[in-house]
Design a protein around this motif. Sequence first.
Motif, short mmCIF file in Angstrom:
data_model
loop_
_atom_site.label_atom_id
_atom_site.label_comp_id
_atom_site.label_asym_id
_atom_site.label_seq_id
_atom_site.Cartn_x
_atom_site.Cartn_y
_atom_site.Cartn_z
N ASN A 35 -4.28 3.36 1.75
CA ASN A 35 -4.21 2.02 2.35
C ASN A 35 -4.51 0.93 1.33
O ASN A 35 -4.81 -0.21 1.70
CB ASN A 35 -5.19 1.92 3.53
N ALA A 36 -4.41 1.27 0.04
CA ALA A 36 -4.62 0.30 -1.04
C ALA A 36 -3.29 0.05 -1.76
O ALA A 36 -2.38 0.89 -1.72
CB ALA A 36 -5.66 0.83 -2.02
N TYR A 39 -7.23 5.36 -0.73
CA TYR A 39 -6.24 4.68 -1.56
C TYR A 39 -4.87 4.64 -0.87
O TYR A 39 -4.02 3.84 -1.25
CB TYR A 39 -6.11 5.36 -2.92
N THR A 64 0.84 -1.20 0.00
CA THR A 64 0.00 0.00 0.00
C THR A 64 0.87 1.25 0.00
O THR A 64 2.09 1.19 0.23
CB THR A 64 -0.91 0.03 1.24
#
Length: 236
Positions: free
Chosen positions: A120-121, A118, A83
């Motif tokens: 944490n994506a 995002y 991430t």
Amino acid sequence: MIELRNLTKSFRTPNGRKMLFKDVNAIFPEGKNIGILGRNGAGKSTLLRIMGGIDYPDYGQVITNERISWPMGLASGFQGSMTGRENAEFICGIHGIWGTARQKVLDRVQDFAEIGNYFNAPVKSYSSGMRSRLAFGLSISVDFDCYLVDEVMSVGDAHFKHKCEQIIAERRKSANFIIVAHAMQQLKKNCDVGIYLGPEGLQIYDTVEEAIEVYQQGIPKPKVQLQNRAAQALKA
């Protein structure tokens, strides 16, 4: 202090080895913001990568007592399956940033990038613009003595460009910048000294305006201008 000592760099190509720098010796002016100019392929980005420790010369070295950033906005350095937060944490670890200092950097990055959840994506799910936002935010959120900037202010929408210019103006109060850009106004606005990478090698000028003048003298005139002049001559 930043010194290039006998710096030599070449690349292997299908047509043989291309020499970018050969035994380059230079001492960059201290306490100045520096703009680097040169035609495509002159080695501007390569020089920044070497100075930032991302690339290595064939031989020679960069000598400095300053903390120099990696090239700002270098989005290709991210690990795609991690991430944005994990990439930022990893880079903090490389630079010895832990605990509350690390959390401060992460908060700065998340605030600047404006990519919402995002962060944490996985980075592989990002658009190119989101990668640029994350990369710039991470670069500017770590404290360095000298920041390397490679065309990053030409990427993204008007809002993002404005944020980049604002934060660079703020950081210039306590740090220096070495900037590669084709936008002359950006260089005039942000730089004091100019470096031109041309046929004669690396040349340092007292002002960025002098370097810009030399650079522009070496740019071929656009064909459309020549055609227009020919048409005007015929009309006369």
